[in-house]
Design an enzyme around this catalytic site. Structure first.
Site, PDB file in Angstrom:
ATOM      1  N   HIS A 102       0.846  -1.194   0.000  1.00  0.00           N
ATOM      2  CA  HIS A 102       0.000   0.000   0.000  1.00  0.00           C
ATOM      3  C   HIS A 102       0.879   1.241   0.000  1.00  0.00           C
ATOM      4  O   HIS A 102       2.100   1.152   0.030  1.00  0.00           O
ATOM      5  CB  HIS A 102      -0.975  -0.003   1.180  1.00  0.00           C
ATOM      6  CG  HIS A 102      -0.323   0.032   2.530  1.00  0.00           C
ATOM      7  ND1 HIS A 102       0.322  -1.046   3.075  1.00  0.00           N
ATOM      8  CD2 HIS A 102      -0.224   1.031   3.449  1.00  0.00           C
ATOM      9  CE1 HIS A 102       0.789  -0.729   4.276  1.00  0.00           C
ATOM     10  NE2 HIS A 102       0.476   0.518   4.521  1.00  0.00           N
ATOM     11  N   HIS A 104       1.331   3.926   2.100  1.00  0.00           N
ATOM     12  CA  HIS A 104       1.946   4.582   3.256  1.00  0.00           C
ATOM     13  C   HIS A 104       3.469   4.570   3.128  1.00  0.00           C
ATOM     14  O   HIS A 104       4.064   3.567   2.713  1.00  0.00           O
ATOM     15  CB  HIS A 104       1.524   3.899   4.558  1.00  0.00           C
ATOM     16  CG  HIS A 104       0.163   4.297   5.021  1.00  0.00           C
ATOM     17  ND1 HIS A 104      -0.606   3.509   5.845  1.00  0.00           N
ATOM     18  CD2 HIS A 104      -0.578   5.414   4.774  1.00  0.00           C
ATOM     19  CE1 HIS A 104      -1.765   4.117   6.090  1.00  0.00           C
ATOM     20  NE2 HIS A 104      -1.763   5.268   5.450  1.00  0.00           N
ATOM     21  N   HIS A 107       5.861   1.889   4.060  1.00  0.00           N
ATOM     22  CA  HIS A 107       5.838   0.667   3.246  1.00  0.00           C
ATOM     23  C   HIS A 107       6.283   0.916   1.803  1.00  0.00           C
ATOM     24  O   HIS A 107       6.590  -0.042   1.100  1.00  0.00           O
ATOM     25  CB  HIS A 107       4.433   0.055   3.236  1.00  0.00           C
ATOM     26  CG  HIS A 107       4.024  -0.526   4.549  1.00  0.00           C
ATOM     27  ND1 HIS A 107       4.055  -1.884   4.816  1.00  0.00           N
ATOM     28  CD2 HIS A 107       3.588   0.075   5.687  1.00  0.00           C
ATOM     29  CE1 HIS A 107       3.644  -2.089   6.066  1.00  0.00           C
ATOM     30  NE2 HIS A 107       3.351  -0.918   6.611  1.00  0.00           N
ATOM     31  N   HIS A 189      -7.400  -1.864   5.512  1.00  0.00           N
ATOM     32  CA  HIS A 189      -6.387  -0.874   5.904  1.00  0.00           C
ATOM     33  C   HIS A 189      -6.584   0.464   5.204  1.00  0.00           C
ATOM     34  O   HIS A 189      -7.065   1.412   5.815  1.00  0.00           O
ATOM     35  CB  HIS A 189      -4.987  -1.421   5.645  1.00  0.00           C
ATOM     36  CG  HIS A 189      -3.902  -0.579   6.245  1.00  0.00           C
ATOM     37  ND1 HIS A 189      -3.807  -0.377   7.601  1.00  0.00           N
ATOM     38  CD2 HIS A 189      -2.875   0.112   5.685  1.00  0.00           C
ATOM     39  CE1 HIS A 189      -2.779   0.405   7.853  1.00  0.00           C
ATOM     40  NE2 HIS A 189      -2.193   0.719   6.703  1.00  0.00           N
ATOM     41  N   ASP A 210       0.128  -4.302   6.100  1.00  0.00           N
ATOM     42  CA  ASP A 210      -0.847  -3.828   7.085  1.00  0.00           C
ATOM     43  C   ASP A 210      -2.230  -4.272   6.622  1.00  0.00           C
ATOM     44  O   ASP A 210      -2.619  -4.013   5.484  1.00  0.00           O
ATOM     45  CB  ASP A 210      -0.805  -2.303   7.192  1.00  0.00           C
ATOM     46  CG  ASP A 210       0.504  -1.816   7.791  1.00  0.00           C
ATOM     47  OD1 ASP A 210       1.272  -2.650   8.303  1.00  0.00           O
ATOM     48  OD2 ASP A 210       0.764  -0.596   7.726  1.00  0.00           O
ATOM     49  N   HIS A 431      -5.233  -1.545  11.738  1.00  0.00           N
ATOM     50  CA  HIS A 431      -4.332  -2.689  11.890  1.00  0.00           C
ATOM     51  C   HIS A 431      -5.074  -3.792  12.642  1.00  0.00           C
ATOM     52  O   HIS A 431      -5.887  -3.529  13.522  1.00  0.00           O
ATOM     53  CB  HIS A 431      -3.073  -2.296  12.678  1.00  0.00           C
ATOM     54  CG  HIS A 431      -2.175  -1.350  11.963  1.00  0.00           C
ATOM     55  ND1 HIS A 431      -1.223  -1.757  11.061  1.00  0.00           N
ATOM     56  CD2 HIS A 431      -2.084   0.001  12.017  1.00  0.00           C
ATOM     57  CE1 HIS A 431      -0.574  -0.703  10.593  1.00  0.00           C
ATOM     58  NE2 HIS A 431      -1.078   0.375  11.157  1.00  0.00           N
ATOM     59  N   HIS A 453       6.630  -6.058  11.768  1.00  0.00           N
ATOM     60  CA  HIS A 453       5.880  -4.821  11.970  1.00  0.00           C
ATOM     61  C   HIS A 453       5.279  -4.767  13.369  1.00  0.00           C
ATOM     62  O   HIS A 453       4.063  -4.669  13.547  1.00  0.00           O
ATOM     63  CB  HIS A 453       4.785  -4.700  10.901  1.00  0.00           C
ATOM     64  CG  HIS A 453       4.253  -3.297  10.745  1.00  0.00           C
ATOM     65  ND1 HIS A 453       3.335  -2.746  11.602  1.00  0.00           N
ATOM     66  CD2 HIS A 453       4.498  -2.341   9.822  1.00  0.00           C
ATOM     67  CE1 HIS A 453       3.035  -1.521  11.221  1.00  0.00           C
ATOM     68  NE2 HIS A 453       3.730  -1.246  10.126  1.00  0.00           N
TER      69      HIS A 453
END
Length: 692
Positions: A102, A104, A107, A189, A210, A431, A453
């Site tokens: 994804h 973010h 990541h 997420h 996530d 999460h 994580h």
């Protein structure tokens, strides 16, 4: 299958469960590596980031010469090169593919650096919404990093070049690259978030990134793949904690916001520009609609990318929740929010004393920099104001420091800020909690669990509780650069197809063996089939080898033809060439004899005899002269006997000849063979050899 055998546990940090894999650790600090030497392949999992920490997610999986990198993020609490994963622990040129779950930055934030400033030559894959959002976030990060040149890990040019290396995937669409099969599944997420299932040689590894099994207002929950998973790499962000019920959380959140603005204060909601921000906007929009006393209090979405973000959500409404899609199908834009507006002149907004009660959603979510950090500095000293942290905060960030309820905080630039405002932590972080993860593991029936994580303490508690709940489960929690080595027993099976299936039935009835061509594709799947069925069941094409012999021949083609007709009945003249037994073609041009044929046992034998006949005519001119004239029977028989003897000697070795009786005797594998040429008979005890 390859997971049917249980292996003994190694002496080390991990223990082997009932899944048929043994795990070993290789310590990056130079410790002694312990390996179990059994016949099989080794699956290696190495976190380069997010190992006993949250941030810079990056996990490398190696198996059978293939290397897959899951995620490539940065650490939000660090700056410059220290934000990157530990890329120096691997050779980037060996990485075949990078799968980004994804958008973010923890990541995806290192992708422009890894693609342009290392020797990585593979491709990057992500979902359709992830690509445009990553582009925006990367440019925003590069712009902020320009403030300090030494902290800039990539620039705008790196981002533009990276976009050309990205390929898009749809959910459930199985792709294959360099022999690696992979497919994406919904992860909840944030918009476009995906879990990736990788299949190498029949071994399936699922990396969740996530994910959330909770039903959101704007996103569907993470799905559970309906295939067997051998290794699960799963987040452990919340350890053994369980989220409070959704309705209770929303009520506590809206009541807290209402209380802050009712007392004349300003409410700061630090959020990521995309993801949880949209969820909170929908919650506030619904609450404002139901409370008329709040209609005059503005909700500001303070992000330079706010308009672009909402346009992206409008574009990919089909990937949102059923409720959002139903509203869109009624020709009502779910993202046209009535009570939410962009903040005017955001650079002076926080200092304006005339600004009354309001709610501001500002990025970033951990208060480490940017608009949310500036508003915190200006609003924290006023006790009427409030800060509600709704997402996960990484250790080392300002948001995490506020959990201890300090009276004041000292920022990185040395500024001391008194904290009199109300500070609350109400998590809407998408999460998975422990209950969701435990149920996810149980339903997947994975053999090996690798935790990533998560903070060290939370991850340790989760590992312990999972082992207690599932005693046969192999649970690992590696640190950064620590390799989990899983020994996979080899798979020596192959799928029989076509006519071989019937032959296998004969084997069961007593036939000793079957033979065929064994084909293995790049993913390790094997198939056994007849050579002539190669094009029917595989993408391979059947090829033939054409052989050719050339040498000088001083006579005419007619002379050779007469000699060959005394050996073979099937000798034809076609287009000025000889065709022998419909498989060997003989041509003559400028005294150069050319013998061509497609390689096969029969054609090879005929071609050898043609060559020997031509050589015999070349070495013995009288034989050729005899063919030109009339020969008596005795002379002809003697000549043919010599030709036969030459062939037998080439084929079987030394001969014992009787010139007068025209017989030849020799041995083959210990068996005596006698050829009586005048009688055209062969004497031998073995029937098969005599027929030969």
């Amino acid at each position: 299958g390859p997971w049917a055998h249980q292996l003994p546990a190694l002496a080390g940090a991990w223990r082997a469960g009932g899944g048929g894999m043994a795990a070993a650790t290789v310590n990056a600090s130079g410790g002694v590596a312990r390996k179990l030497e059994v016949d099989g392949d080794v699956l290696e999992i190495t976190p380069l980031g997010a190992g006993n920490e949250v941030g810079r997610s990056c996990c490398v999986v190696r198996f059978r010469g293939k290397v897959v990198m899951f995620d490539c993020g940065i650490h939000p609490a660090h700056s410059g090169m220290s934000t990157l994963p530990y890329f120096d622990h691997i050779n980037p040129a060996e990485v075949d593919v990078v799968l980004i779950t994804h958008f973010h930055l923890d990541h995806s934030g290192s992708v422009p650096y890894f693609v342009n400033r290392t020797e990585f030559k593979g491709k990057v894959f992500m979902t359709h919404p992830t690509r445009p959002i990553c582009r925006m976030l990367w440019h925003d990060y590069a712009r902020i990093s320009k403030i300090s040149a030494e902290d800039q890990i990539f620039g705008a040019a790196d981002i533009d070049q990276t976009m050309g290396r990205i390929e898009l995937v749809d959910y459930h669409d199985e792709r294959q690259y360099r022999g690696i099969k992979f497919s994406a599944y919904r992860a909840g997420h944030v918009l476009g978030a995906a879990m990736f299932m990788v299949n190498i040689g029949g071994i399936r590894v699922l990396y969740t990134g996530d994910y959330s099994r909770e039903v959101d207002r704007h996103l569907p929950q993470a799905e559970i793949p309906n295939v067997r998973v051998h290794v699960l790499i799963v987040e452990s962000t919340y350890g053994i904690q369980n989220h409070e019920p959704r309705e209770q959380r929303e009520r506590r959140f809206t009541n807290s916001v209402h209380q802050i603005v009712r007392q004349g204060g300003k409410c700061l909601l630090p959020v990521f520009a995309l993801g949880r921000a949209q969820e909170l906007l929908l919650i506030l929009e619904d609450y404002w609609e139901r409370n008329s006393d709040l209609h005059d209090i503005p909700i500001y979405y303070n992000s330079p990318m706010a308009t672009k973000c909402l346009r992206i959500f409008e574009t990919y409404t089909n990937m949102c929740s059923d409720k959002v899609q139903e509203q869109a199908n009624r020709c009502s834009n779910p993202w046209n929010l009535k009570y939410v507006r962009n903040m005017p002149d955001r650079h002076h907004f926080g200092q304006d004393s005339e600004v009354g009660p309001c709610v501001v959603l500002a990025a970033p979510g951990m208060l480490q920099s940017g608009a949310s950090r500036k508003l915190f500095e200006q609003w924290a000293p006023d006790k009427r104001n409030g800060i509600i942290v709704s997402g996960y905060s990484v250790n080392g960030t300002l948001a995490h420091d506020l959990k201890s309820e300090p009276e004041s905080v000292t920022l990185n630039d040395g500024l001391k800020v008194h904290v009199r405002a109300t500070i609350k932590f109400i998590s809407f972080s998408a999460h998975s909690d422990y209950g969701q993860t435990s149920d996810f593991i149980r339903r997947l029936k994975a053999s090996v669990i690798v935790l990533v994580h998560g903070e060290e303490n939370e991850m340790g508690r989760m590992r312990t509780k999972l082992r207690q709940e599932y005693p046969d489960l192999n649970v690992c929690a590696p640190q950064n650069c620590q390799t989990v080595a899983l020994r996979v027993p080899p798979d020596r099976t192959a799928e029989a197809v076509g006519e071989l299936v019937e032959e296998l039935s004969d084997v069961k009835r007593g036939r000793p063996e079957v033979s065929g061509v064994l084909v293995e594709d790049p993913t390790g799947s094997r198939m056994l089939l007849r050579p002539e069925e190669l094009t029917s069941y595989t993408t391979l094409s059947a090829c033939s080898v054409q052989q050719c012999q050339r040498f000088t021949f001083p006579h005419s083609l007619a002379v050779l033809g007469r000699a060959l007709r005394e050996v073979y009945d099937d000798v034809e003249v076609i287009d000025g060439c000889l065709l022998v037994c419909d498989c060997v073609r003989v041509s003559l041009s400028r005294k150069l004899l050319c013998i061509t044929w497609d390689a096969c046992p029969v054609a090879d034998l005929v071609a050898d005899s043609v060559s020997l006949s031509a050589i015999e005519l070349t070495r013995t001119p009288p034989a050729a002269q005899a063919l030109l004239g009339q020969e008596d029977v005795a002379t002809k028989e003697a000549r043919l006997f010599r030709v036969l003897c030459t062939f037998l000697q080439q084929e079987f070795g030394r001969l014992e000849l009787d010139e007068e009786a025209q017989t030849a005797t020799f041995e083959v594998d210990g068996s005596q063979v006698k050829v009586d040429f005048p009688a055209r008979a062969v004497t031998c005890e073995q029937e098969v050899l005599r027929e030969r």
